[in-house]
Design a protein around this motif. Structure first.
Motif, short mmCIF file in Angstrom:
data_model
loop_
_atom_site.label_atom_id
_atom_site.label_comp_id
_atom_site.label_asym_id
_atom_site.label_seq_id
_atom_site.Cartn_x
_atom_site.Cartn_y
_atom_site.Cartn_z
N ALA A 21 -9.14 -54.19 -101.83
CA ALA A 21 -8.91 -53.82 -100.43
C ALA A 21 -8.55 -52.34 -100.32
O ALA A 21 -8.98 -51.65 -99.40
CB ALA A 21 -7.80 -54.68 -99.83
N GLY A 24 -11.49 -50.27 -100.33
CA GLY A 24 -12.10 -50.30 -99.01
C GLY A 24 -11.42 -49.35 -98.04
O GLY A 24 -12.08 -48.72 -97.20
N THR A 204 -6.79 -61.63 -88.29
CA THR A 204 -7.48 -60.33 -88.34
C THR A 204 -8.11 -60.00 -87.00
O THR A 204 -8.10 -58.84 -86.57
CB THR A 204 -8.54 -60.35 -89.45
N ALA A 243 -16.47 -52.54 -90.30
CA ALA A 243 -16.68 -53.66 -91.24
C ALA A 243 -15.74 -53.53 -92.44
O ALA A 243 -15.17 -54.53 -92.91
CB ALA A 243 -18.13 -53.69 -91.70
N LEU A 244 -15.57 -52.31 -92.95
CA LEU A 244 -14.65 -52.10 -94.06
C LEU A 244 -13.22 -52.46 -93.65
O LEU A 244 -12.50 -53.13 -94.40
CB LEU A 244 -14.69 -50.63 -94.50
N GLY A 247 -12.68 -56.20 -93.47
CA GLY A 247 -12.60 -56.78 -94.80
C GLY A 247 -11.24 -56.58 -95.45
O GLY A 247 -10.62 -57.53 -95.93
N PHE A 248 -10.74 -55.34 -95.46
CA PHE A 248 -9.48 -55.12 -96.18
C PHE A 248 -8.28 -55.67 -95.42
O PHE A 248 -7.29 -56.08 -96.05
CB PHE A 248 -9.29 -53.66 -96.61
N ALA A 250 -8.36 -58.49 -93.66
CA ALA A 250 -8.42 -59.93 -93.94
C ALA A 250 -7.84 -60.23 -95.32
O ALA A 250 -7.09 -61.21 -95.49
CB ALA A 250 -9.86 -60.42 -93.84
N ILE A 251 -8.16 -59.39 -96.31
CA ILE A 251 -7.61 -59.60 -97.65
C ILE A 251 -6.10 -59.50 -97.63
O ILE A 251 -5.38 -60.33 -98.22
CB ILE A 251 -8.22 -58.58 -98.64
#
Length: 325
Positions: A21, A24, A204, A243-244, A247-248, A250-251
């Motif tokens: 993450a 990212g 998120t 989008a990045l 993603g991070f 959510a992680i």
């Protein structure tokens, strides 16, 4: 597999995912920094980044019955007091980070922007873990954790000191520093929303709804004063920042419950600094990277390992007391 071994493997996996993450985050610094530079409008660049991430998350939410059910549960959770209204405002931290990327990352370079952000993240993570802010898993400020945090802060000093007052204006460091504080708080409240709703997608998405709303208001005021940007770039790579971010974040909402805010912040730091170093070498923007940045990344790695590896001496008495209870 014993319970202790399984727990250790889960912690290791959570740390590894959080480092990814962090990579990212560094990539998002680079993308949003260039987008803001190309259109010469950091506010509009930040809004484009955050709103594109929101669109992706709304699609994911619509496709997930669990996420839709989690959204419906928000109001009852607020009414019961299990969630407080301010726990839904983590998106402000993310919005401020993206705005800082778009405004000053192209001036500072990815590495220096990252180490400035790291300072705020690390300090906030230590405070949140010590106080249990927003229901976070409390972790005492032991000598081991404090040493790991101090090494990480030392890495920041090593990486950024040679450029302060020269090619790096001191005022430009304030935005990423404040953004780091916000990102640390964001991880805690987003983790709490994820735990309450049982859905990382819902947590998120709420983060992005709040962040996009804040940026839309700020950008609207900015555009009334400065006017619309002359053009938007045609390179599709400059539009993947959202989008990045999705993603991070959510992680982080998943791993924070396993490793706590401080360790999460330190793992993010490691991923960010390593990613920043690589990006500044391969795709430079702003101030060029130096040997001091590489030294700072190495010190950060040592600090993360010291803070993240459990202390056997500290764990034994706890297990013994639990066995005798």
């Amino acid at each position: 597999m014993t319970t202790d071994r399984r727990s250790a493997l889960l912690v290791a996996a959570a740390c590894a995912a959080t480092v990814v993450a962090g990579l990212g985050v560094a990539a998002q610094h680079r993308v949003n920094g260039e987008l803001g530079q190309v259109i010469d409008d950091g506010f509009t660049a930040a809004l484009i980044s955050f709103s594109s991430g929101l669109v992706l998350l709304l699609v994911a939410t619509a496709a997930s019955p669990r996420a839709r059910a989690a959204f419906r549960a928000i109001r009852p959770l607020l009414a019961s007091g299990e969630l407080r209204w301010w726990m839904l405002l983590g998106g402000f931290g993310g919005a401020f980070l993206v705005l800082g990327q778009s405004l000053v990352a192209s001036i500072l370079g990815v590495a220096i922007f990252t180490v400035a952000t790291v300072t705020g993240q690390t300090a906030m993570g230590l405070w949140i873990d010590a106080t249990g802010f927003a229901g976070s898993r409390r972790a005492p400020v032991t000598t081991q954790r404090l040493l790991g945090t101090l090494l990480t802060l030392a890495a920041v000093v090593v990486a950024v000191a040679p450029e302060i007052g020269g090619r790096v204006p001191v005022a430009a460091l304030l935005l990423p520093l404040l953004a780091g504080l916000g990102v640390g708080a964001q991880a805690a409240v987003n983790g709490r929303v994820r735990t309450a709703t049982g859905s990382p997608i819902a947590a998120t998405t709420i983060n992005f709804i709040i962040g996009t709303t804040a940026l839309a208001v700020a950008t609207g005021v900015h555009l009334l004063i400065a006017g619309l940007p002359d053009r938007l770039p045609s390179d599709p790579a400059l539009y993947i920042g959202g989008a990045l971010g999705a993603g991070f974040i959510a992680i982080q909402t998943i791993t924070v419950a396993r490793i706590g805010v401080l360790i999460l912040g330190l793992c993010l730091v490691m991923g960010q600094l390593v990613g920043a170093l690589v990006l500044d070498l391969v795709l430079p923007i702003g101030v060029a990277t130096t040997a001091s940045t590489a030294i700072g990344a190495a010190l950060t790695l040592v600090g993360v390992l010291i803070a993240a590896i459990p202390s056997r001496r500290r764990d034994r008495p706890r297990r013994a007391s639990q066995a005798g209870a």
